[in-house]
Design a protein around this motif. Sequence first.
Motif, PDB file in Angstrom:
ATOM      1  N   ASP A 293     -35.706  42.448 -79.048  1.00  0.00           N
ATOM      2  CA  ASP A 293     -36.804  43.403 -78.937  1.00  0.00           C
ATOM      3  C   ASP A 293     -36.445  44.483 -77.917  1.00  0.00           C
ATOM      4  O   ASP A 293     -36.129  44.181 -76.754  1.00  0.00           O
ATOM      5  CB  ASP A 293     -38.079  42.669 -78.496  1.00  0.00           C
ATOM      6  CG  ASP A 293     -39.323  43.530 -78.619  1.00  0.00           C
ATOM      7  OD1 ASP A 293     -39.232  44.752 -78.381  1.00  0.00           O
ATOM      8  OD2 ASP A 293     -40.392  42.979 -78.917  1.00  0.00           O
ATOM      9  N   LEU A 294     -36.503  45.743 -78.325  1.00  0.00           N
ATOM     10  CA  LEU A 294     -36.104  46.849 -77.455  1.00  0.00           C
ATOM     11  C   LEU A 294     -37.014  46.999 -76.241  1.00  0.00           C
ATOM     12  O   LEU A 294     -36.620  47.597 -75.229  1.00  0.00           O
ATOM     13  CB  LEU A 294     -36.090  48.158 -78.256  1.00  0.00           C
ATOM     14  CG  LEU A 294     -35.065  48.229 -79.404  1.00  0.00           C
ATOM     15  CD1 LEU A 294     -35.173  49.563 -80.139  1.00  0.00           C
ATOM     16  CD2 LEU A 294     -33.649  48.024 -78.876  1.00  0.00           C
ATOM     17  N   GLU A 295     -38.229  46.460 -76.298  1.00  0.00           N
ATOM     18  CA  GLU A 295     -39.148  46.549 -75.163  1.00  0.00           C
ATOM     19  C   GLU A 295     -38.878  45.470 -74.111  1.00  0.00           C
ATOM     20  O   GLU A 295     -39.536  45.431 -73.081  1.00  0.00           O
ATOM     21  CB  GLU A 295     -40.593  46.459 -75.660  1.00  0.00           C
ATOM     22  CG  GLU A 295     -41.013  47.666 -76.479  1.00  0.00           C
ATOM     23  CD  GLU A 295     -42.481  47.633 -76.840  1.00  0.00           C
ATOM     24  OE1 GLU A 295     -43.096  46.537 -76.763  1.00  0.00           O
ATOM     25  OE2 GLU A 295     -43.025  48.691 -77.185  1.00  0.00           O
ATOM     26  N   LYS A 296     -37.964  44.572 -74.378  1.00  0.00           N
ATOM     27  CA  LYS A 296     -37.519  43.530 -73.444  1.00  0.00           C
ATOM     28  C   LYS A 296     -38.676  42.681 -72.892  1.00  0.00           C
ATOM     29  O   LYS A 296     -38.887  42.614 -71.679  1.00  0.00           O
ATOM     30  CB  LYS A 296     -36.732  44.155 -72.292  1.00  0.00           C
ATOM     31  CG  LYS A 296     -35.486  44.893 -72.734  1.00  0.00           C
ATOM     32  CD  LYS A 296     -34.720  45.460 -71.544  1.00  0.00           C
ATOM     33  CE  LYS A 296     -33.438  46.156 -72.003  1.00  0.00           C
ATOM     34  NZ  LYS A 296     -32.698  46.729 -70.863  1.00  0.00           N
ATOM     35  N   PRO A 297     -39.408  42.007 -73.758  1.00  0.00           N
ATOM     36  CA  PRO A 297     -40.532  41.195 -73.264  1.00  0.00           C
ATOM     37  C   PRO A 297     -40.110  40.002 -72.417  1.00  0.00           C
ATOM     38  O   PRO A 297     -40.932  39.471 -71.660  1.00  0.00           O
ATOM     39  CB  PRO A 297     -41.218  40.740 -74.558  1.00  0.00           C
ATOM     40  CG  PRO A 297     -40.163  40.831 -75.607  1.00  0.00           C
ATOM     41  CD  PRO A 297     -39.303  41.993 -75.229  1.00  0.00           C
ATOM     42  N   LEU A 298     -38.849  39.565 -72.525  1.00  0.00           N
ATOM     43  CA  LEU A 298     -38.404  38.442 -71.701  1.00  0.00           C
ATOM     44  C   LEU A 298     -37.980  38.880 -70.301  1.00  0.00           C
ATOM     45  O   LEU A 298     -37.789  38.039 -69.420  1.00  0.00           O
ATOM     46  CB  LEU A 298     -37.229  37.720 -72.383  1.00  0.00           C
ATOM     47  CG  LEU A 298     -37.555  36.933 -73.655  1.00  0.00           C
ATOM     48  CD1 LEU A 298     -36.279  36.302 -74.218  1.00  0.00           C
ATOM     49  CD2 LEU A 298     -38.601  35.860 -73.398  1.00  0.00           C
ATOM     50  N   PHE A 299     -37.828  40.167 -70.086  1.00  0.00           N
ATOM     51  CA  PHE A 299     -37.405  40.679 -68.784  1.00  0.00           C
ATOM     52  C   PHE A 299     -38.543  40.505 -67.784  1.00  0.00           C
ATOM     53  O   PHE A 299     -39.646  41.014 -67.988  1.00  0.00           O
ATOM     54  CB  PHE A 299     -37.018  42.146 -68.905  1.00  0.00           C
ATOM     55  CG  PHE A 299     -36.495  42.762 -67.640  1.00  0.00           C
ATOM     56  CD1 PHE A 299     -35.389  42.229 -66.996  1.00  0.00           C
ATOM     57  CD2 PHE A 299     -37.098  43.876 -67.086  1.00  0.00           C
ATOM     58  CE1 PHE A 299     -34.899  42.808 -65.836  1.00  0.00           C
ATOM     59  CE2 PHE A 299     -36.617  44.460 -65.929  1.00  0.00           C
ATOM     60  CZ  PHE A 299     -35.515  43.917 -65.305  1.00  0.00           C
ATOM     61  N   ASN A 300     -38.283  39.788 -66.718  1.00  0.00           N
ATOM     62  CA  ASN A 300     -39.322  39.454 -65.732  1.00  0.00           C
ATOM     63  C   ASN A 300     -39.390  40.552 -64.670  1.00  0.00           C
ATOM     64  O   ASN A 300     -38.781  40.467 -63.605  1.00  0.00           O
ATOM     65  CB  ASN A 300     -39.002  38.099 -65.096  1.00  0.00           C
ATOM     66  CG  ASN A 300     -40.175  37.524 -64.344  1.00  0.00           C
ATOM     67  OD1 ASN A 300     -41.153  38.217 -64.067  1.00  0.00           O
ATOM     68  ND2 ASN A 300     -40.092  36.258 -64.003  1.00  0.00           N
ATOM     69  N   ARG A 301     -40.171  41.576 -64.952  1.00  0.00           N
ATOM     70  CA  ARG A 301     -40.215  42.753 -64.085  1.00  0.00           C
ATOM     71  C   ARG A 301     -40.651  42.483 -62.644  1.00  0.00           C
ATOM     72  O   ARG A 301     -40.112  43.079 -61.720  1.00  0.00           O
ATOM     73  CB  ARG A 301     -41.107  43.827 -64.723  1.00  0.00           C
ATOM     74  CG  ARG A 301     -40.408  44.535 -65.880  1.00  0.00           C
ATOM     75  CD  ARG A 301     -41.333  45.496 -66.620  1.00  0.00           C
ATOM     76  NE  ARG A 301     -40.551  46.306 -67.552  1.00  0.00           N
ATOM     77  CZ  ARG A 301     -40.149  45.883 -68.742  1.00  0.00           C
ATOM     78  NH1 ARG A 301     -40.461  44.663 -69.142  1.00  0.00           N
ATOM     79  NH2 ARG A 301     -39.431  46.677 -69.524  1.00  0.00           N
ATOM     80  N   PRO A 302     -41.630  41.627 -62.396  1.00  0.00           N
ATOM     81  CA  PRO A 302     -42.057  41.430 -61.002  1.00  0.00           C
ATOM     82  C   PRO A 302     -40.940  41.005 -60.056  1.00  0.00           C
ATOM     83  O   PRO A 302     -40.978  41.343 -58.877  1.00  0.00           O
ATOM     84  CB  PRO A 302     -43.121  40.333 -61.109  1.00  0.00           C
ATOM     85  CG  PRO A 302     -43.716  40.552 -62.455  1.00  0.00           C
ATOM     86  CD  PRO A 302     -42.547  40.938 -63.324  1.00  0.00           C
ATOM     87  N   VAL A 303     -39.936  40.280 -60.552  1.00  0.00           N
ATOM     88  CA  VAL A 303     -38.868  39.827 -59.661  1.00  0.00           C
ATOM     89  C   VAL A 303     -37.508  40.435 -59.995  1.00  0.00           C
ATOM     90  O   VAL A 303     -36.573  40.318 -59.203  1.00  0.00           O
ATOM     91  CB  VAL A 303     -38.749  38.288 -59.667  1.00  0.00           C
ATOM     92  CG1 VAL A 303     -40.019  37.652 -59.145  1.00  0.00           C
ATOM     93  CG2 VAL A 303     -38.408  37.754 -61.050  1.00  0.00           C
ATOM     94  N   MET A 304     -37.393  41.084 -61.147  1.00  0.00           N
ATOM     95  CA  MET A 304     -36.086  41.585 -61.571  1.00  0.00           C
ATOM     96  C   MET A 304     -36.007  43.108 -61.631  1.00  0.00           C
ATOM     97  O   MET A 304     -34.926  43.679 -61.454  1.00  0.00           O
ATOM     98  CB  MET A 304     -35.723  41.025 -62.949  1.00  0.00           C
ATOM     99  CG  MET A 304     -35.476  39.532 -62.964  1.00  0.00           C
ATOM    100  SD  MET A 304     -35.065  38.952 -64.638  1.00  0.00           S
ATOM    101  CE  MET A 304     -34.690  37.220 -64.300  1.00  0.00           C
ATOM    102  N   ALA A 305     -37.120  43.783 -61.898  1.00  0.00           N
ATOM    103  CA  ALA A 305     -37.094  45.241 -61.999  1.00  0.00           C
ATOM    104  C   ALA A 305     -37.002  45.858 -60.609  1.00  0.00           C
ATOM    105  O   ALA A 305     -37.611  45.359 -59.658  1.00  0.00           O
ATOM    106  CB  ALA A 305     -38.341  45.745 -62.714  1.00  0.00           C
TER     107      ALA A 305
END
Length: 600
Positions: A293-305
């Motif tokens: 998925d291009l929106e990256k729903p598995l990317f954990n933004r609170p700790v990784m972004a």
Amino acid sequence: MKDQRPIVILIFIFLVSIVLLIRLFMIQVVDDSFMKRAESNAIQRIVDHPYRGLVYDRNGKLLVFNNPIFDVMVVPKEFKVGDTTRFCELFKISKEQLIESYTAARKYSSVKPSTFIKQISTKDFARIQDFLVDYPGLFIMTRSVRSYPNSTAGHALGYIGEISSAQLERDSSRYYSQGDYVGLSGMERYYENELRGKKGVKYKMVNVRGIDKGPFKEGEYDTASVAGKNITSTIDMDLQLYGEMLMAGKTGSVVAIEPSTGEILAMISAPFYDPNVLTGAEFSKNYGLLTKDLEKPLFNRPVMAMYPPGSIFKIVQSLIGLQKGILTPNSTFACNRSLVACHNHPSPSNLFGAIRNSCNPYYHQAFRQIINREVSSNTFTDTKIGLDEWRKSVLKFGLGTPLGIDMFGERGGDIPSSKLYDRIYGAGRWKYSTIYSLSIGQGELQVTPIQMANLVSIFANKGYYYTPHLIKEIDGDPTQIPSKYQIKHEVGIDAHHFDLIHDAMAEAIYGTAARAVIKDIVIAGKTGTAQNPHGEDHSVFFAFAPKDNPKIAIAVYVENAGWGGRAAASTASLMIEKYLRGEITRPALQEYVLAGNFIY
């Protein structure tokens, strides 16, 4: 006599042979007791997998529980199937799958059981269980998969999956076996040892047709499994669900913390996913879809972004200046827009006014005084010394390195040092005019959303924080949580300096974030609009409330949503009201956030 010896030997051999043949005939034809004993001499070792511990929210509401599923296990050496077509129809697999599964099992071991058909539902198990006796070498192993009754907090809770070969090789404890399930992300992974429980073993007798003949030696050698420990998380499920509703269709993150404890009340990464799709037989298929998925729903933004903090970083600059005696409440600078762009507001400003109006030129000039202290007659050297001293102060705020949240994969952001600029520009070839964008939270500064929320917790606490965490109790015992989450971290700023900061942040709401105002609840907050060279600017807001007795600290980051006083401030304000009052009294503001038209 010598001539008769061969005849005697032959007669002896003949008689012995006759005896053996008669005995064999009696065993195989006349007396079937030996056959029955032979049919009962197989001992099967069955691992009794424990139920994983349950996960509750801070108020005792269930977040994660277990659903039983069934794996068809096979012992290749004993497995026999006559009618392949009937077998495939019965077990709902293709002939190719049958061959592939059997080959993989035989490759693993011909005598040890391994998974043949994974995760059969309760309904399918009821349909096939009476036919298992027709297929020697097959038996059922009961396991459990996770289920999420409210489909929330997927990034915080995490998910489980089948252990990989690489993980098996790293398992020094030798607890796991091929086919076992293990926590792969979030709390499921971090608290794997607590949640997994302890395996048990059962030994049972089966005949050559695989029919269960009961426990071996009446269960003398059996051991019972021990269920995993239940965990109470710090998450407030109602607040989490409400925040996810507000962030639906958007990209960004929300982190809310109880300042006095460091307990995370909500942790939202948008876009999010339904954690139920990463359970059961469809795990691999759904995981593949999510990763693509291009929106990256598995990317954990609170700790990784990692983002530039924008204007919220001006509070850190103010506190460092006050502590070092470089700034005072009366330090005044003109809003000189030839230095850096700014919006319309009264000029000149003292420190209170600079915070209230988020004056960029003020911090351009204040930061210069913090960095250039004239400790060296060489401008380049002076800037280098000043920057590194400033960086030491910034790092104490929990920036620049991972905070240590109970979640793997946390990134630390970046607080630039002189080494970075030496590498970019060359030693002695950069000075304040090169790095002035740091003054307003831009340039090479990078922070994570969890760091932003922790930062506002520091302001709420007037100079200290507890490492943010998701664990509240283990098996009902708060003393079992890791001790590092009970350590008070001082940031090196005297408490009295925060009085001005609190007052200015409370006034700033009326200046740059009027939408965030809540009747009868005083919020102290700060907007930010982080520049984005790839599109619309990012909307940033952090706040704590109530101002004089903080119960919640929150940081909101909405990507490509423009001015911080719109998307981020509105979202944060609604969540503060939801947490403190339990209801929303401003439906129009809620509709505004849900609509998402922030840049028009």
